[in-house]
Design an enzyme around this catalytic site. Sequence first.
Site, PDB file in Angstrom:
ATOM      1  N   LEU A 104       0.889  -1.160   0.000  1.00  0.00           N
ATOM      2  CA  LEU A 104       0.000   0.000   0.000  1.00  0.00           C
ATOM      3  C   LEU A 104       0.928   1.210   0.000  1.00  0.00           C
ATOM      4  O   LEU A 104       2.020   1.161   0.586  1.00  0.00           O
ATOM      5  CB  LEU A 104      -0.869   0.010   1.264  1.00  0.00           C
ATOM      6  CG  LEU A 104      -1.933  -1.091   1.375  1.00  0.00           C
ATOM      7  CD1 LEU A 104      -2.658  -1.005   2.718  1.00  0.00           C
ATOM      8  CD2 LEU A 104      -2.949  -0.997   0.237  1.00  0.00           C
ATOM      9  N   ASP A 105       0.500   2.287  -0.658  1.00  0.00           N
ATOM     10  CA  ASP A 105       1.335   3.488  -0.682  1.00  0.00           C
ATOM     11  C   ASP A 105       1.576   3.994   0.745  1.00  0.00           C
ATOM     12  O   ASP A 105       0.787   3.696   1.655  1.00  0.00           O
ATOM     13  CB  ASP A 105       0.642   4.609  -1.475  1.00  0.00           C
ATOM     14  CG  ASP A 105       0.455   4.239  -2.940  1.00  0.00           C
ATOM     15  OD1 ASP A 105       1.198   3.364  -3.423  1.00  0.00           O
ATOM     16  OD2 ASP A 105      -0.450   4.816  -3.576  1.00  0.00           O
ATOM     17  N   LYS A 106       2.612   4.801   0.891  1.00  0.00           N
ATOM     18  CA  LYS A 106       2.955   5.315   2.229  1.00  0.00           C
ATOM     19  C   LYS A 106       1.762   6.049   2.866  1.00  0.00           C
ATOM     20  O   LYS A 106       1.514   5.928   4.060  1.00  0.00           O
ATOM     21  CB  LYS A 106       4.168   6.245   2.102  1.00  0.00           C
ATOM     22  CG  LYS A 106       4.732   6.680   3.419  1.00  0.00           C
ATOM     23  CD  LYS A 106       6.047   7.436   3.218  1.00  0.00           C
ATOM     24  CE  LYS A 106       6.430   8.181   4.467  1.00  0.00           C
ATOM     25  NZ  LYS A 106       7.608   9.027   4.279  1.00  0.00           N
TER      26      LYS A 106
END
Length: 246
Positions: A104-106
């Site tokens: 998942l993106d930051k």
Amino acid sequence: MGKLLRLDKYLSDMNVGTRSEIKSWIRKGRISINSIPCLRPEEKVSTEDEISLDGQRIIYERYLYFMLNKPAGVVSATEDKRDKTVLDLIDTDRRKDLFPVGRLDKDTEGLLIITNDGDLAHRLLSPKKEVDKVYYAKINGRVTADDAEAFLSGISIGEDKPCLPAKLDIIKSSNHISEINLTIYEGKYHQVKRMFEAVGKEVIYLKRISMGGLTLDSLLKPGDYRRLTIDELKQLNKITLREKEY
Ligand code: URA
């Protein structure tokens, strides 16, 4: 009978000590198999045997499965020079071979599975399995039925092939901020953000709420995690082991 493995390997897999500590405990008679001390590191044991150290049972658990509610601000990696990783959030002495299933993106929150089961991870991430992922998002601007139609017909996000048909449920639509659930069946880089970009809109908050029929536990606050239940694990295996239906 369960799989046979060497006594020292059994103990080492369970991370009870270093290889040399384990060898020395065995030599000193501190390790028992079914209540009988065993002095041979190469002795074959099965997961049905009762292994103990100083009388304390050590149960063999080859695989670990956690459901994490990933908070924003941590990266989906096992280690990182600059940022805190999702693995830093998992407090276990058996973390050496754990990893997150996908990324998942930051700045994305929500459901992330952490495991050391490479086979399950591979199946969950395989494009062939088309495992469903549901995201809740807040979008800058009004999300419309046209957007839903574009997503359903397979929107192009600048790659060779368009995205697979995706299901957009509009929870709340307004000129200011809309709220939606989006179900996708693949995991292209920044996919949800790029799909909205393709219809001229911006994702301002993103959270994964489900994957492979496994729903994020509403009791888990961002940063919290728990073990998967047997039923949840069965669900993930069921969805990834079945033949794809056409
Ligand atoms: N899509 C995105 O854009 N970001 C994520 O983190 C997951 C899906």
